[in-house]
Design a protein around this motif. Structure first.
Motif, short mmCIF file in Angstrom:
data_model
loop_
_atom_site.label_atom_id
_atom_site.label_comp_id
_atom_site.label_asym_id
_atom_site.label_seq_id
_atom_site.Cartn_x
_atom_site.Cartn_y
_atom_site.Cartn_z
N LYS A 54 6.69 -4.14 3.25
CA LYS A 54 7.28 -2.83 3.02
C LYS A 54 8.66 -2.74 3.65
O LYS A 54 8.78 -2.64 4.86
CB LYS A 54 6.39 -1.76 3.65
CG LYS A 54 5.29 -1.28 2.76
CD LYS A 54 4.66 -0.04 3.34
CE LYS A 54 4.28 0.92 2.26
NZ LYS A 54 3.56 2.09 2.81
N GLY A 115 0.91 9.48 -4.84
CA GLY A 115 1.59 10.60 -4.21
C GLY A 115 2.95 10.81 -4.82
O GLY A 115 3.50 9.92 -5.48
N ASP A 117 5.85 10.83 -3.59
CA ASP A 117 6.89 9.87 -3.17
C ASP A 117 6.81 8.58 -3.97
O ASP A 117 7.81 8.07 -4.46
CB ASP A 117 6.76 9.58 -1.67
CG ASP A 117 5.37 9.08 -1.27
OD1 ASP A 117 4.37 9.68 -1.72
OD2 ASP A 117 5.29 8.10 -0.51
N LEU A 172 -2.12 17.60 3.35
CA LEU A 172 -2.39 16.90 4.61
C LEU A 172 -1.14 16.12 4.97
O LEU A 172 -0.79 15.16 4.30
CB LEU A 172 -3.58 15.95 4.45
CG LEU A 172 -4.94 16.59 4.20
CD1 LEU A 172 -6.03 15.53 4.08
CD2 LEU A 172 -5.30 17.56 5.33
N SER A 176 0.42 6.85 7.03
CA SER A 176 0.01 5.65 7.76
C SER A 176 1.05 5.32 8.84
O SER A 176 0.67 4.91 9.95
CB SER A 176 -0.12 4.46 6.81
OG SER A 176 -1.11 4.69 5.84
N SER A 177 2.33 5.54 8.53
CA SER A 177 3.38 5.25 9.53
C SER A 177 3.13 6.03 10.81
O SER A 177 3.24 5.49 11.91
CB SER A 177 4.77 5.63 9.03
OG SER A 177 4.95 5.26 7.72
P1 ATP Z 1 3.29 4.52 4.95
O1 ATP Z 1 3.66 5.63 5.88
O2 ATP Z 1 3.06 3.20 5.62
O3 ATP Z 1 4.19 4.43 3.75
P2 ATP Z 1 1.42 6.12 3.45
O4 ATP Z 1 0.76 7.15 4.29
O5 ATP Z 1 2.55 6.55 2.57
O6 ATP Z 1 1.84 4.89 4.38
P3 ATP Z 1 0.54 4.35 1.40
O7 ATP Z 1 -0.49 3.28 1.56
O8 ATP Z 1 1.96 3.97 1.35
O9 ATP Z 1 0.31 5.41 2.59
O10 ATP Z 1 0.21 5.29 0.16
C1 ATP Z 1 -0.68 5.00 -0.88
C2 ATP Z 1 -0.64 6.16 -1.86
O11 ATP Z 1 -1.16 7.36 -1.26
C3 ATP Z 1 0.78 6.52 -2.32
O12 ATP Z 1 0.71 6.88 -3.69
C4 ATP Z 1 1.12 7.73 -1.48
O13 ATP Z 1 2.08 8.57 -2.10
C5 ATP Z 1 -0.24 8.43 -1.38
N1 ATP Z 1 -0.35 9.24 -0.16
C6 ATP Z 1 -0.28 8.80 1.10
N2 ATP Z 1 -0.45 9.80 1.99
C7 ATP Z 1 -0.63 10.92 1.26
C8 ATP Z 1 -0.85 12.31 1.62
N3 ATP Z 1 -0.88 12.70 2.90
N4 ATP Z 1 -0.99 13.20 0.60
C9 ATP Z 1 -0.93 12.78 -0.68
N5 ATP Z 1 -0.74 11.50 -1.08
C10 ATP Z 1 -0.58 10.58 -0.12
#
Ligand code: ATP
Ligand code: MG
Length: 216
Positions: A54, A115, A117, A172, A176-177
């Motif tokens: 990443k 998500g 993003d 929520l 993960s970060s």
């Molecule tokens: P990092 O911070 O390492 O990027 P992350 O929390 O974004 O981790 P990912 O594994 O990158 O988690 O995300 C997997 C999928 O879950 C992506 O489509 C992301 O947009 C979605 N996602 C992650 N956290 C959320 C949340 N809190 N609400 C809705 N969708 C989420």
């Protein structure tokens, strides 16, 4: 014809791709909510493979991310985890994941869950024609990210109305970060991730700086 009238409706499968480093309740709520709204038979979580770094950052071993995802989803009869991406030893794009899911479940209708993003990225960089042949896309709201579809609008116009659906899910503000940062600082991740994942992180000393494992 008769064959068609007696055929069972196609299975509806959700596909939730992610690094899951670690998997957290934001992921689980997204999958659960989409499963409910779209009446999915199953949601398959697909942790990304290891070689994919990443933005140059360190990612935990694929096996740890896979196991955390298994632990987090084990109690839900409609959730499962695929090793497809972690066993493919090259960079994985969403289109690769979907191709593989399609060939593993040829009769299923696929829904890719993402998500706000991640959705913008996927749709910006990848081959649209093939993506939308393989799956419908469901973009879920995520606190802190505005889903900006302005630059996608002209493309979206050419697609069937159900090719991309945006839905609002319970907010929520978990990432993960942030979970990794908290674990690294010895702050709790309880209630941000499932209990079994808290215990797995601590058992495997994930996210703590090397050499400080015993001190938490
Ligand atoms: P990092 O911070 O390492 O990027 P992350 O929390 O974004 O981790 P990912 O594994 O990158 O988690 O995300 C997997 C999928 O879950 C992506 O489509 C992301 O947009 C979605 N996602 C992650 N956290 C959320 C949340 N809190 N609400 C809705 N969708 C989420
Ligand atoms: Mg992310």
């Amino acid at each position: 014809d008769l064959m068609h009238e007696t055929a069972r409706p196609r299975r509806k499968l959700g596909v939730m791709g992610g690094t899951f480093d670690p998997v957290h309740h934001g992921h689980l709520v997204a999958a659960s909510e989409v499963a409910h709204l779209f009446d999915l038979d199953e949601v398959i979580f697909v942790p990304t493979g290891q070689p994919w770094q990443k933005a140059g950052k360190q990612v935990s071993p694929a096996e740890d991310r896979y196991l955390m995802t298994v632990i987090a989803t084990a109690s839900n009869p409609r959730f499962s985890v695929s090793r497809a991406d972690i066993e493919r030893n090259k960079v994985t794009y969403t289109v690769d994941t979907l191709r593989e899911m399609q060939s593993a479940h040829p009769d299923a209708e696929l829904y890719f869950i993402t998500g706000a993003d991640a959705l913008a990225n996927i749709l910006t960089w990848q081959d649209w024609a093939e993506l939308f042949e393989l799956a419908k896309f469901v973009g879920v709201s995520r606190p802190g990210y505005e889903l900006n579809t302005d630059h996608l609008e002209e493309h979206l116009r050419d697609l069937p109305a159900d090719a991309v659906t945006m839905i609002e899910i319970p907010a929520l503000a978990i990432s993960s970060s942030e979970c990794r940062r908290r674990a690294a600082q010895g702050r709790p991740v309880w209630y941000l991730v499932p209990d079994g994942v808290v215990q797995y992180i601590s058992k495997r000393h994930l996210y703590v700086p090397a050499g400080t494992e015993g001190k938490a």
